[in-house]
Design an enzyme around this catalytic site. Structure first.
Site, PDB file in Angstrom:
ATOM      1  N   LYS A   1       0.877  -1.172   0.000  1.00 17.31           N
ATOM      2  CA  LYS A   1       0.000   0.000   0.000  1.00 17.31           C
ATOM      3  C   LYS A   1       0.913   1.221   0.000  1.00 17.31           C
ATOM      4  O   LYS A   1       1.711   1.400   0.917  1.00 17.31           O
ATOM      5  CB  LYS A   1      -0.878  -0.021   1.254  1.00 17.31           C
ATOM      6  CG  LYS A   1      -1.742   1.218   1.392  1.00 17.31           C
ATOM      7  CD  LYS A   1      -2.511   1.197   2.707  1.00 17.31           C
ATOM      8  CE  LYS A   1      -2.841   2.612   3.131  1.00 17.31           C
ATOM      9  NZ  LYS A   1      -3.364   2.672   4.492  1.00 17.31           N
TER      10      LYS A   1
ATOM     11  N   GLY B   1      -7.172   8.686  11.069  1.00 21.06           N
ATOM     12  CA  GLY B   1      -7.334   8.760  12.519  1.00 21.06           C
ATOM     13  C   GLY B   1      -8.448   9.672  12.989  1.00 21.06           C
ATOM     14  O   GLY B   1      -8.720   9.765  14.173  1.00 21.06           O
TER      15      GLY B   1
ATOM     16  N   ALA C   1      -9.102   5.076   5.612  1.00 22.25           N
ATOM     17  CA  ALA C   1      -8.875   6.247   6.469  1.00 22.25           C
ATOM     18  C   ALA C   1     -10.141   7.048   6.733  1.00 22.25           C
ATOM     19  O   ALA C   1     -10.901   7.353   5.811  1.00 22.25           O
ATOM     20  CB  ALA C   1      -7.820   7.187   5.893  1.00 22.25           C
ATOM     21  N   GLY C   2     -10.336   7.351   7.979  1.00 22.53           N
ATOM     22  CA  GLY C   2     -11.426   8.244   8.377  1.00 22.53           C
ATOM     23  C   GLY C   2     -12.680   7.533   8.835  1.00 22.53           C
ATOM     24  O   GLY C   2     -13.538   8.135   9.474  1.00 22.53           O
TER      25      GLY C   2
ATOM     26  N   ASN D   1      -8.622   1.144  10.877  1.00 29.82           N
ATOM     27  CA  ASN D   1      -7.608   0.903  11.905  1.00 29.82           C
ATOM     28  C   ASN D   1      -7.935   1.646  13.195  1.00 29.82           C
ATOM     29  O   ASN D   1      -8.294   1.036  14.192  1.00 29.82           O
ATOM     30  CB  ASN D   1      -6.219   1.304  11.387  1.00 29.82           C
ATOM     31  CG  ASN D   1      -5.109   0.896  12.351  1.00 29.82           C
ATOM     32  OD1 ASN D   1      -5.349   0.293  13.385  1.00 29.82           O
ATOM     33  ND2 ASN D   1      -3.880   1.220  12.015  1.00 29.82           N
ATOM     34  N   THR D   2      -7.869   2.996  13.144  1.00 33.20           N
ATOM     35  CA  THR D   2      -8.036   3.769  14.377  1.00 33.20           C
ATOM     36  C   THR D   2      -9.367   3.482  15.061  1.00 33.20           C
ATOM     37  O   THR D   2      -9.434   3.371  16.288  1.00 33.20           O
ATOM     38  CB  THR D   2      -7.917   5.270  14.071  1.00 33.20           C
ATOM     39  OG1 THR D   2      -6.727   5.475  13.321  1.00 33.20           O
ATOM     40  CG2 THR D   2      -7.847   6.092  15.345  1.00 33.20           C
TER      41      THR D   2
END
Lengths: 257, 390
Positions: free
Chosen positions: A97, A158, A184-185, A206-207
C-alpha cells in the site's frame, strides 16, 4: 445476490471485504481482531516490522492472512519505492500500500508522488494499492500506472469522521474499473456500511478499532456492517423520497389530459 | 565560579564567526513577536471553554490553554488530550534512552551541571568505550538512542559526533542527537551518518533572561540557537524537537513561544516531524538549590496538555527529571515517548564505571524492563521502534 462474491486484487481472490489495520494497538490483540473481523488482509507499517528486537509485528499475525505492508514514513516517491523494496526483502510479500505523506499535520497523501511510485513498483511486479485523496484524474493515472486497486480516503487518517469525501468516492466507484477500497477516516461500523452500500468494494479501518473499548468486538461489528452494506448494494437500495412524498406528475401530467 | 560582569559579556544577539545566518528566514522574529503579544491574563474561563470546543486549535486556542484561566479546566483538557493522543498514536508509547558520550563544555550556563566553570569529572568516550555502552544498551531491547554531548566543538567536534552516530546506527534503528547547534551543512553530514532527529533546547525565548543565564561560549548567541531546527531541516533531517527549560523565566511565555516556534516551522516545512520536550530545572552537582520555581507538576501538566491540544500530531518526550508516578500518568494523556535506563553521566551502561559526572539529577531511575512493565500496566503498548531510515 450473486452466487459468489469475491474481491479480486491483482489476481488474488478474497471473500472478506474488510481490510484490518494493525497499528496503534497492542500486538497481542491482533490475532483476536483478525479472527473477529474475519479479515484476510491486514495492513502493517513496514516501520513496525523492521525490528530486530522482541516485538516483531510479523510474529503476531496469524498464518494465511495476506500482508499489506504500507510505506508510511515515505515523503516522496523515491522513499516509498525504497521502503516497498525493503518490505519485499523482509519477506512481507508482493502486496504494497503506497502511502506518501508530505504533511505531518493532517497526514494527507500526495497524489502526484503516489502516481510516480505506483508506476515504478507495478513494473517491478508489486501488487500496488495506492492510498490517495479521491481525485478522479489521479485515480485514472494510478490505474494506468498499474495499480491493482485504489484506496481513496474518507476523511483524514485517525479522524474517525466518516465519509467526508462521499461524493468524490462515488465518482471513483462509477468511473474506475479497479476495486475501490475506502481507507482512512471511517470511525463507525455504520459509516463502513454506508460506504459498502455505495458500491465500494472493500473498507479498511484501523483507528476506529484500535481506539475502541473492546477491540475484537468492534472488529466483529465492522465485519457485520460491511457484510450488511454489501448485501444492501446488491439488493438495490430503495428510492429515498423527498419531503412530502412523491406527487403525481406536476410537470408531465398534461400528457394525460 | 568565575564572575563575568555585564561590561565583559559579548553581545548575545550577534553571530560569531563561522555561524550560518538564515538571511531569508523570519521565523525567529515571528516567534518573538507572537510571544511578546501573548497576554495570558487576558483570557477568561469563557475563552477556555470556547477553545475546548474548537475542532482544530490555532495559536489563540493554544494561548487559552496555557492561561491561568485554564487551570480549573485541566480535567477537561486532559480528557480531550487523551482522545487526541489516542487518535494519532493509539496505545503506543515509544521508548528510548539518552547516551552521553562527552561532557566537556565551553559554555557558561549558570544552571547546568556541565558548565565550564563547574568543577566536575570531565570525560569523553572513545569509539571502543562507546561501542561497549551501545552494546549494553542494545541488549536491554531498546532500538532508539539519543546521542548527547556537552557543547564543546573543540573536544567533541562534528566528526567525532558523526562517527558516534555511524556506530550507533549499527546497534539502533533510530538515532537522534542533542548536541550543540551547528550549520546546515554539518547537519547534512550527520544525516548521512544515520541521524534523522535533532533536539535543541532553546532554554528560554526571552532574550534578556537568556543573556543573563548564558554568560559565555557559543551558546551565548541567542539567534543561532533559535534557528537550529530550521538549519537541521534544511540539512535534511526528518524531525526536530523543541523545548524551553521551564523555570528559567516566565514559563507561560516560554511554553507559548516553544509551541509557536514548532507551529511556524511546521507550516514552513509541512513534512517535518515535530516533537516537544518538557524539561523543568533540576538540582546539579555543586548546586542542589536549583529548582523549577513556580512550575509545579500541575503547571507542567498544563503545558503538556496545551502542546497536545495545539499540535495533536506532535511527538512529546517526558524526561527522567520527573518522578515515576508523574511520568506513568502523562504517557496516557500527552507524552508519546519515555526514556528508560537513564544515566546523564559519561559511561556506566556497560561493565566499566561511570567516568564523567552527570548533567543533572534524575528522578526516575527505572530500567527498561521496569518502564515497559509500567506502560503495560496502564493498558498501553510499549514500542521500541516504528521507523525506517530512507
Amino acid at each position: 445476490m450473486k452466487q459468489k462474491d469475491s474481491l479480486i486484487i491483482g489476481g488474488h481472490e478474497f471473500t472478506s471485504r474488510f481490510i484490518l489495520g494493525s497499528g496503534k494497538y497492542n500486538l497481542e490483540l491482533i490475532k483476536a481482531a483478525v479472527e473477529h473481523a474475519g479479515a484476510q488482509i491486514i495492513t502493517l507499517a513496514l516501520r513496525r516490522a523492521n525490528t530486530a528486537g522482541s516485538e516483531n509485528i510479523l510474529d503476531y499475525i496469524p498464518k494465511g492472512v495476506t500482508l499489506l505492508p504500507n510505506t508510511s514514513g515515505a515523503r516522496n516517491a523515491d522513499e516509498a519505492v525504497r521502503i516497498a523494496r525493503l518490505s519485499r526483502e523482509l519477506g512481507c510479500g508482493d502486496f504494497v500500500k503506497i502511502e506518501v505523506i508530505r504533511d505531518s499535520k493532517y497526514l494527507l497523501p500526495d497524489n502526484y508522488e503516489t502516481i510516480k511510485a505506483t508506476e515504478i513498483l507495478a513494473k517491478e511486479g508489486f501488487v500496488v494499492l495506492p492510498y490517495m485523496y479521491p481525485d478522479l484524474n489521479a485515480a485514472r493515472d494510478m490505474a494506468n500506472a498499474g495499480a491493482a486497486a485504489i484506496m481513496p480516503l474518507g476523511a483524514p487518517i485517525g479522524s474517525n469522521k466518516g465519509l467526508c469525501t462521499k461524493e468524490f468516492i462515488s465518482i471513483l466507484v462509477d468511473e474506475i474499473d479497479l476495486p475501490i477500497i475506502v481507507d482512512a477516516g471511517i470511525g463507525r461500523p455504520s459509516q463502513a456500511c454506508e460506504a459498502m452500500e455505495m458500491g465500494v468494494d472493500a473498507v479498511m479501518a484501523n483507528t476506529a478499532i484500535a481506539t475502541a473499548g473492546d477491540i475484537p468486538v468492534m472488529a466483529e461489528a465492522f465485519k457485520k456492517a460491511i457484510e450488511a452494506g454489501r448485501s444492501a448494494y446488491f439488493s438495490g437500495l430503495g428510492r429515498v423520497l423527498e419531503k412530502g412524498g412523491s406527487a403525481s406528475s406536476p410537470l408531465t401530467g398534461f400528457l394525460e389530459d | 565560579m568565575e564572575n563575568i560582569n555585564e561590561e565583559k559579556r559579548t553581545n548575545h544577539m550577534e553571530y560569531m564567526e563561522g555561524m550560518e545566518i538564515l538571511e531569508d528566514s523570519t521565523v525567529m522574529e515571528d516567534v518573538i513577536k507572537a510571544m511578546n503579544e501573548y497576554d495570558y491574563n487576558a483570557y477568561t474561563a469563557e475563552d477556555v471553554k470556547r477553545a475546548l470546543e474548537k475542532d482544530i486549535c490555532g495559536p489563540w486556542e493554544f494561548g487559552a490553554f496555557l492561561s491561568p484561566a485554564a487551570i480549573p479546566y485541566l480535567e477537561q483538557m486532559a480528557v480531550r488530550a487523551r482522545d487526541e493522543k489516542r487518535k494519532h498514536f493509539g496505545d503506543n508509547v515509544y521508548l528510548f534512552t539518552p547516551l552521553y558520550i562527552a561532557n566537556y563544555c565551553e559554555n557558561y550556563c549558570i544552571y547546568c551541571g556541565f558548565n565550564c566553570h563547574n568543577s566536575i569529572r570531565r570525560a569523553k568516550l572513545n569509539m571502543e568505550q562507546m561501542e561497549q555502552e551501545m552494546k549494553a544498551i542494545s541488549s536491554t531491547g531498546l532500538e532508539e538512542i539519543l546521542i548527547l554531548t556537552g557543547e564543546s566543538r573543540k573536544m567533541s567536534d562534528v566528526k567525532y559526533i558523526g562517527e558516534a552516530c555511524r556506530l550507533a546506527s549499527k546497534y539502533f534503528k533510530m538515532v537522534g542527537i542533542e548536541v550543540y547547534p551547528m550549520n546546515s551543512s554539518e547537519y547534512a553530514y550527520l544525516h548521512e551518518c544515520g541521524v534523522d532527529y535533532v533536539t535543541v533546547f532553546q532554554e528560554t525565548y526571552d532574550s534578556d533572561v537568556y543573556e543573563r543565564l548564558h554568560l559565555a561560549g557559543h551558546k551565548r548567541v541567542f539567534p543561532y540557537r533559535l534557528n537550529a531546527q530550521e538549519r537541521a531541516l534544511r540539512g535534511g533531517m526528518r524531525g526536530v524537537a523543541f523545548a524551553a527549560l521551564l523555570g528559567l523565566s516566565d514559563y507561560r511565555k516560554d511554553a507559548f513561544a516553544t509551541g509557536m516556534h514548532a507551529y511556524l516551522l511546521q507550516r514552513k516545512y509541512p513534512y517535518a516531524e515535530i516533537s516537544f520536550s518538557c524539561p523543568r530545572l533540576r538540582p546539579i552537582i555543586n548546586n542542589d538549590k536549583i529548582n523549577p520555581k513556580d512550575v509545579h507538576e500541575r503547571e507542567l501538566l498544563q503545558v503538556m496538555l496545551a502542546y497536545r491540544l495545539f499540535m495533536p500530531f506532535a511527538g512529546m518526550t517526558i524526561s527522567t527529571r520527573e518522578r515515576a508516578g508523574f511520568r506513568d500518568r502523562v504517557i496516557d494523556l500527552a507524552a508519546t515517548k519515555i526514556s528508560a535506563g537513564v544515566s546523564t553521566g559519561i559511561g556506566g551502561h556497560g561493565d566499566e564505571d561511570e567516568q564523567g559526572d552527570e548533567q543533572f539529577e534524575i528522578a526516575d531511575g527505572r530500567n527498561v524492563e521496569e518502564v515497559t512493565e509500567a506502560i503495560r500496566k496502564q493498558g498501553l503498548c510499549p514500542v521500541m521502534n516504528e521507523y525506517v531510515y530512507v
